[in-house]
Design a protein around this motif. Sequence first.
Motif, PDB file in Angstrom:
ATOM      1  N   ARG A 397      89.767  36.491  18.622  1.00 44.83           N
ATOM      2  CA  ARG A 397      90.234  35.571  19.654  1.00 44.83           C
ATOM      3  C   ARG A 397      89.793  34.164  19.266  1.00 44.83           C
ATOM      4  O   ARG A 397      88.712  33.980  18.674  1.00 44.83           O
ATOM      5  N   TYR A 398      90.628  33.196  19.621  1.00 43.19           N
ATOM      6  CA  TYR A 398      90.414  31.808  19.190  1.00 43.19           C
ATOM      7  C   TYR A 398      90.531  30.882  20.396  1.00 43.19           C
ATOM      8  O   TYR A 398      91.492  30.974  21.172  1.00 43.19           O
ATOM      9  N   LEU A 399      89.561  29.998  20.551  1.00 43.84           N
ATOM     10  CA  LEU A 399      89.602  28.985  21.605  1.00 43.84           C
ATOM     11  C   LEU A 399      89.627  27.610  20.943  1.00 43.84           C
ATOM     12  O   LEU A 399      88.606  27.116  20.477  1.00 43.84           O
ATOM     13  N   PRO A 400      90.821  26.974  20.876  1.00 43.68           N
ATOM     14  CA  PRO A 400      90.896  25.640  20.271  1.00 43.68           C
ATOM     15  C   PRO A 400      90.329  24.580  21.195  1.00 43.68           C
ATOM     16  O   PRO A 400      90.022  24.846  22.359  1.00 43.68           O
ATOM     17  N   GLN A 401      90.200  23.374  20.693  1.00 44.60           N
ATOM     18  CA  GLN A 401      89.639  22.280  21.484  1.00 44.60           C
ATOM     19  C   GLN A 401      90.525  21.978  22.688  1.00 44.60           C
ATOM     20  O   GLN A 401      91.730  21.830  22.567  1.00 44.60           O
ATOM     21  N   GLY A 402      89.885  21.882  23.848  1.00 41.83           N
ATOM     22  CA  GLY A 402      90.548  21.369  25.038  1.00 41.83           C
ATOM     23  C   GLY A 402      91.701  22.189  25.555  1.00 41.83           C
ATOM     24  O   GLY A 402      92.513  21.699  26.343  1.00 41.83           O
ATOM     25  N   VAL A 403      91.828  23.458  25.167  1.00 44.15           N
ATOM     26  CA  VAL A 403      92.966  24.269  25.604  1.00 44.15           C
ATOM     27  C   VAL A 403      92.519  25.239  26.691  1.00 44.15           C
ATOM     28  O   VAL A 403      91.542  25.965  26.532  1.00 44.15           O
ATOM     29  N   ASP A 404      93.229  25.227  27.803  1.00 39.46           N
ATOM     30  CA  ASP A 404      92.969  26.168  28.883  1.00 39.46           C
ATOM     31  C   ASP A 404      93.903  27.356  28.694  1.00 39.46           C
ATOM     32  O   ASP A 404      95.130  27.212  28.728  1.00 39.46           O
ATOM     33  N   LEU A 405      93.350  28.527  28.476  1.00 40.26           N
ATOM     34  CA  LEU A 405      94.155  29.710  28.183  1.00 40.26           C
ATOM     35  C   LEU A 405      94.691  30.394  29.425  1.00 40.26           C
ATOM     36  O   LEU A 405      95.467  31.347  29.323  1.00 40.26           O
ATOM     37  N   LEU A 406      94.300  29.947  30.606  1.00 42.27           N
ATOM     38  CA  LEU A 406      94.656  30.646  31.838  1.00 42.27           C
ATOM     39  C   LEU A 406      95.941  30.092  32.448  1.00 42.27           C
ATOM     40  O   LEU A 406      96.212  28.894  32.382  1.00 42.27           O
ATOM     41  N   GLU A 407      96.712  30.981  33.062  1.00 40.90           N
ATOM     42  CA  GLU A 407      97.890  30.561  33.821  1.00 40.90           C
ATOM     43  C   GLU A 407      97.426  30.010  35.162  1.00 40.90           C
ATOM     44  O   GLU A 407      96.789  30.725  35.939  1.00 40.90           O
ATOM     45  N   PRO A 408      97.718  28.741  35.468  1.00 42.27           N
ATOM     46  CA  PRO A 408      97.130  28.094  36.644  1.00 42.27           C
ATOM     47  C   PRO A 408      97.520  28.716  37.978  1.00 42.27           C
ATOM     48  O   PRO A 408      96.746  28.657  38.933  1.00 42.27           O
ATOM     49  N   GLU A 409      98.724  29.336  38.068  1.00 43.58           N
ATOM     50  CA  GLU A 409      99.168  29.866  39.359  1.00 43.58           C
ATOM     51  C   GLU A 409      98.821  31.345  39.544  1.00 43.58           C
ATOM     52  O   GLU A 409      99.170  31.935  40.559  1.00 43.58           O
ATOM     53  N   LEU A 474      85.468  29.542  17.969  1.00 44.19           N
ATOM     54  CA  LEU A 474      85.373  28.501  18.996  1.00 44.19           C
ATOM     55  C   LEU A 474      85.355  27.126  18.331  1.00 44.19           C
ATOM     56  O   LEU A 474      84.547  26.882  17.435  1.00 44.19           O
ATOM     57  N   ASP A 475      86.229  26.243  18.784  1.00 41.80           N
ATOM     58  CA  ASP A 475      86.316  24.893  18.228  1.00 41.80           C
ATOM     59  C   ASP A 475      85.821  23.893  19.273  1.00 41.80           C
ATOM     60  O   ASP A 475      86.492  23.655  20.279  1.00 41.80           O
ATOM     61  N   GLU A 476      84.657  23.319  19.029  1.00 42.11           N
ATOM     62  CA  GLU A 476      84.011  22.359  19.938  1.00 42.11           C
ATOM     63  C   GLU A 476      83.993  22.886  21.375  1.00 42.11           C
ATOM     64  O   GLU A 476      84.501  22.247  22.303  1.00 42.11           O
ATOM     65  N   PRO A 477      83.378  24.054  21.604  1.00 46.65           N
ATOM     66  CA  PRO A 477      83.466  24.659  22.943  1.00 46.65           C
ATOM     67  C   PRO A 477      82.698  23.920  24.023  1.00 46.65           C
ATOM     68  O   PRO A 477      82.978  24.107  25.206  1.00 46.65           O
ATOM     69  N   THR A 478      81.722  23.069  23.653  1.00 47.76           N
ATOM     70  CA  THR A 478      80.932  22.402  24.694  1.00 47.76           C
ATOM     71  C   THR A 478      81.521  21.070  25.127  1.00 47.76           C
ATOM     72  O   THR A 478      80.986  20.440  26.043  1.00 47.76           O
ATOM     73  N   ASN A 479      82.613  20.631  24.487  1.00 47.15           N
ATOM     74  CA  ASN A 479      83.252  19.383  24.925  1.00 47.15           C
ATOM     75  C   ASN A 479      83.648  19.488  26.395  1.00 47.15           C
ATOM     76  O   ASN A 479      84.258  20.472  26.818  1.00 47.15           O
ATOM     77  N   ASN A 480      83.309  18.470  27.174  1.00 49.25           N
ATOM     78  CA  ASN A 480      83.691  18.371  28.589  1.00 49.25           C
ATOM     79  C   ASN A 480      82.992  19.391  29.487  1.00 49.25           C
ATOM     80  O   ASN A 480      83.358  19.530  30.654  1.00 49.25           O
ATOM     81  N   LEU A 481      82.005  20.102  28.963  1.00 49.20           N
ATOM     82  CA  LEU A 481      81.260  21.044  29.797  1.00 49.20           C
ATOM     83  C   LEU A 481      80.007  20.376  30.353  1.00 49.20           C
ATOM     84  O   LEU A 481      79.343  19.608  29.661  1.00 49.20           O
ATOM     85  N   LEU A 501      82.449  32.405  14.601  1.00 48.13           N
ATOM     86  CA  LEU A 501      82.697  31.184  13.825  1.00 48.13           C
ATOM     87  C   LEU A 501      82.819  30.049  14.834  1.00 48.13           C
ATOM     88  O   LEU A 501      83.640  30.114  15.750  1.00 48.13           O
ATOM     89  N   VAL A 502      82.016  29.009  14.679  1.00 48.15           N
ATOM     90  CA  VAL A 502      82.032  27.935  15.670  1.00 48.15           C
ATOM     91  C   VAL A 502      81.975  26.581  14.984  1.00 48.15           C
ATOM     92  O   VAL A 502      81.234  26.387  14.014  1.00 48.15           O
ATOM     93  N   VAL A 503      82.800  25.655  15.475  1.00 47.96           N
ATOM     94  CA  VAL A 503      82.723  24.247  15.094  1.00 47.96           C
ATOM     95  C   VAL A 503      82.095  23.500  16.256  1.00 47.96           C
ATOM     96  O   VAL A 503      82.554  23.634  17.396  1.00 47.96           O
ATOM     97  N   SER A 504      81.040  22.746  15.997  1.00 49.89           N
ATOM     98  CA  SER A 504      80.408  21.990  17.074  1.00 49.89           C
ATOM     99  C   SER A 504      79.553  20.876  16.489  1.00 49.89           C
ATOM    100  O   SER A 504      78.959  21.028  15.419  1.00 49.89           O
ATOM    101  N   HIS A 505      79.517  19.758  17.224  1.00 52.38           N
ATOM    102  CA  HIS A 505      78.605  18.657  16.899  1.00 52.38           C
ATOM    103  C   HIS A 505      77.369  18.693  17.796  1.00 52.38           C
ATOM    104  O   HIS A 505      76.514  17.818  17.685  1.00 52.38           O
TER     105      HIS A 505
END
Length: 522
Positions: A397-409, A474-481, A501-505
């Motif tokens: 599973r992959y979580l790109p930067q700033g992407v919300d994987l959930l259907e809002p409704e 995970l790509d920059e998972p702590t951004n905006n948290l 595998l994680v990308v983070s600053h």
Amino acid sequence: MSSSLSLSHVSFVLPEGRTILDDLTFALGPGRHGLVGDNGSGKSTLVRLLAGELAPTAGTVEARGRRGYLPQTRAWAGATVADVLGVAPALAALARIEDGSVDPADYDLVGDDWDLPDRVERWLGQVGLAGLGPDRPVSAISGGEATLLRLAGLMLGDPEILLLDEPTNDLDADARARLTRIVDEFSGTLVVVSHDRSLLERVDHVGEVRAGAVRWFGGSFSDYEAVIEAEQEAALRSVSAAKADVRRQRQDLVDQQVKQARRDRKGRANADSLPKIVAGAYQRKAEVTSGRLRGMHEDRLGASRAALATAQDRLRDDRRIRVDLPETQVPPRREVLRAEGVVPAFGTARSFDLDVRGPERIALVGRNGAGKSSLLRALLGLQEPRAGRSVVHVPWRYLPQGVDLLEPERTILENVREAAPEAEPGTVRAQLARFLFRGNAVDQVTSTLSGGERWRATLASLLLSTPAPQLLVLDEPTNNLDLASIAHLTEVLDGYRGALLVVSHDAAFLADLGLDRSIEVV
């Protein structure tokens, strides 16, 4: 005249009626002021009010001094470097004047700013972007570089008030150091919203946004944490004492009721030997006494319960996520991913060989624009590399930067069941409880969730999916948290048994992950 910001009885209410900020009154003078709080608490709203980007529903905001504002959401589609710096018209006018223009409009655009090209060059150098041409499209630089570019544009305006909303998002270590230097050297009034502990350690005051109010603490983030910890210890003691008092008052009420029942039985037995009028008088007196005693004990119990509720209100919601995800387990020597000679589509020209085995935890680190995100996508087969090949041997599973994987409704439960269609609803509910969604909370519509709740629901949809991911990327998972959400992410990853595998600053976050190795992308 010293710069300052002041709010007088400021409130902000959303159109649907929800109050974000309620009756705020405070003033900020020269110095560094940090803002912290949970996602959705109103930090960004407050900064926008201070910047003049939003009008309050009630009250007034006053700023004395030129303001520079760096928002958290920074979209510059189609813009050039000069556009982001805010100097495109003036630079164009200077170029026309050098070519012989005598149009007064060009001279008006330049004003007294004849040294603008030199100042642009100087500030670009200070933020580490020396040599970046004014006509270069922003789409050709990284997100971190674009943030530094916007900061340079703010400083070109010589602000006396600087407002920064999550400025370290997307910044590598070198860029963070440059930002920190600007923060340290700024002599005006600075307000920064951040979850970056190292940046918050440099502020003079910390304002906590909570329940529509702002409470200010003197000192750095560590000083703020020490005060909160001491208060929570005292609150825990108060709750413990209040619970004990409730138990004592409840027992006293029961004891009184038992004693009264015994007296009533004895009174009824004695009444048979007394004249009816005398027995009636005794009964009425006993009922009055019994009612008074019962009322006294009930009042005491009510007061104890109220004291308990007050003590509990002082406790913060510091619930921990404790998950065990055995389905994600990978045997120690099993091959998870193999890459040979992979050159990502963007950034570095270096080729990468990578062999991931078992539950390895690997970080990709490097400067902004080096191609870390592009390398992740190449490794997963989501983006064609310039060279090489990569194969993943396990579910991922992959979580790109700033992407919300959930259907809002959809509800939380519906979103997770979409990721795990064969799971029984009761099983999913039980698993969601471990992500702190208990009872009817799973039936909340995703669009109504706070930022922290949405993040927990996203993690649940990733990790509870079927087949269970044995590789998590995970790509920059702590951004905006916020800090609480970062803690929740770390707790969830503690229970994850697959490869990571994680990308983070975020150096503090990476230190908490228990990494097996780091790979630098240069």
